[in-house]
Write a protein that holds these residues in place. Structure first.
Motif, PDB file in Angstrom:
ATOM      1  N   THR A   1       0.839  -1.267  -0.013  1.00 14.01           N
ATOM      2  CA  THR A   1      -0.046   0.141   0.022  1.00 14.01           C
ATOM      3  C   THR A   1       0.884   1.174  -0.007  1.00 14.01           C
ATOM      4  O   THR A   1       0.157   2.416   0.232  1.00 14.01           O
ATOM      5  N   GLU A   2       1.968   1.354  -0.367  1.00 11.69           N
ATOM      6  CA  GLU A   2       2.996   2.470  -0.250  1.00 11.69           C
ATOM      7  C   GLU A   2       2.473   3.448  -1.082  1.00 11.69           C
ATOM      8  O   GLU A   2       2.539   4.499  -0.736  1.00 11.69           O
ATOM      9  N   ALA A   3       2.361   3.049  -2.397  1.00 15.02           N
ATOM     10  CA  ALA A   3       1.715   4.468  -3.196  1.00 15.02           C
ATOM     11  C   ALA A   3       0.546   4.901  -2.871  1.00 15.02           C
ATOM     12  O   ALA A   3       0.464   6.142  -2.810  1.00 15.02           O
ATOM     13  N   TRP A   4      -0.348   4.027  -2.461  1.00 12.77           N
ATOM     14  CA  TRP A   4      -1.693   4.656  -1.787  1.00 12.77           C
ATOM     15  C   TRP A   4      -1.442   5.487  -0.734  1.00 12.77           C
ATOM     16  O   TRP A   4      -1.903   6.743  -0.417  1.00 12.77           O
TER      17      TRP A   4
ATOM     18  N   LEU B   1      -4.268   6.027  -9.043  1.00  5.23           N
ATOM     19  CA  LEU B   1      -3.493   6.959  -8.290  1.00  5.23           C
ATOM     20  C   LEU B   1      -2.629   7.953  -8.895  1.00  5.23           C
ATOM     21  O   LEU B   1      -2.384   9.083  -8.600  1.00  5.23           O
ATOM     22  N   THR B   2      -2.202   7.428 -10.056  1.00  2.00           N
ATOM     23  CA  THR B   2      -1.762   8.402 -11.270  1.00  2.00           C
ATOM     24  C   THR B   2      -2.475   9.505 -11.522  1.00  2.00           C
ATOM     25  O   THR B   2      -1.974  10.639 -11.603  1.00  2.00           O
TER      26      THR B   2
ATOM     27  N   ARG C   1     -11.010   6.469  -2.896  1.00  2.28           N
ATOM     28  CA  ARG C   1     -11.789   5.301  -2.368  1.00  2.28           C
ATOM     29  C   ARG C   1     -11.878   4.041  -3.418  1.00  2.28           C
ATOM     30  O   ARG C   1     -11.715   3.156  -2.880  1.00  2.28           O
ATOM     31  N   ALA C   2     -11.597   4.507  -4.672  1.00  2.17           N
ATOM     32  CA  ALA C   2     -11.630   3.385  -5.888  1.00  2.17           C
ATOM     33  C   ALA C   2     -10.257   2.947  -5.640  1.00  2.17           C
ATOM     34  O   ALA C   2     -10.252   1.570  -6.011  1.00  2.17           O
ATOM     35  N   ALA C   3      -9.357   3.521  -5.613  1.00  2.39           N
ATOM     36  CA  ALA C   3      -8.017   3.009  -5.421  1.00  2.39           C
ATOM     37  C   ALA C   3      -7.878   2.018  -4.333  1.00  2.39           C
ATOM     38  O   ALA C   3      -7.238   0.913  -4.389  1.00  2.39           O
TER      39      ALA C   3
ATOM     40  N   ALA D   1      -7.755  -3.645  -2.109  1.00  6.40           N
ATOM     41  CA  ALA D   1      -8.223  -4.620  -1.314  1.00  6.40           C
ATOM     42  C   ALA D   1      -8.598  -5.658  -1.997  1.00  6.40           C
ATOM     43  O   ALA D   1      -8.772  -7.104  -1.511  1.00  6.40           O
ATOM     44  N   LYS D   2      -8.654  -5.993  -3.450  1.00  9.57           N
ATOM     45  CA  LYS D   2      -8.875  -7.144  -4.046  1.00  9.57           C
ATOM     46  C   LYS D   2      -7.703  -7.737  -4.217  1.00  9.57           C
ATOM     47  O   LYS D   2      -6.677  -7.533  -4.189  1.00  9.57           O
TER      48      LYS D   2
END
Length: 92
Positions: A10-13, A55-56, A76-78, A83-84
């Protein structure tokens, strides 16, 4: 011997969400740019294609001053994409 630093999934998020928070707190522009640069670099290592795409978009939206509502929905979408379970078909 592995020389690449370990990255959390999850680093990028986390880095993009941090940049969003910095913008909301109206930090100096140079601070926001540094956070965006760090977030953009982490996107190169994001294995989830859908999350990486979203995220981009968020990073670009922050750079161009887009409204917070769209950015919140994209975050929220990211998070949902992350989570998938991984599909294994990462076509970068």
């Amino acid at each position: 011997m592995e020389t690449t630093p370990h990255r959390r999934s999850t680093e990028a998020w986390e880095l993009v969400a941090h940049a969003v928070d910095l913008r909301r707190r109206r930090v100096p522009h140079v601070t926001l740019l540094a956070a965006l640069d760090q977030a953009r670099r982490s996107l190169h290592h994001e294995p989830c294609r859908d999350a990486r795409r979203t995220l981009t978009w968020i990073v670009g939206a922050l750079e161009h001053g887009e409204p917070d509502a769209g950015i919140d929905a994209a975050l929220r979408a990211a998070a949902h994409d992350l989570a998938k379970p991984p599909s294994g078909d990462d076509a970068r």
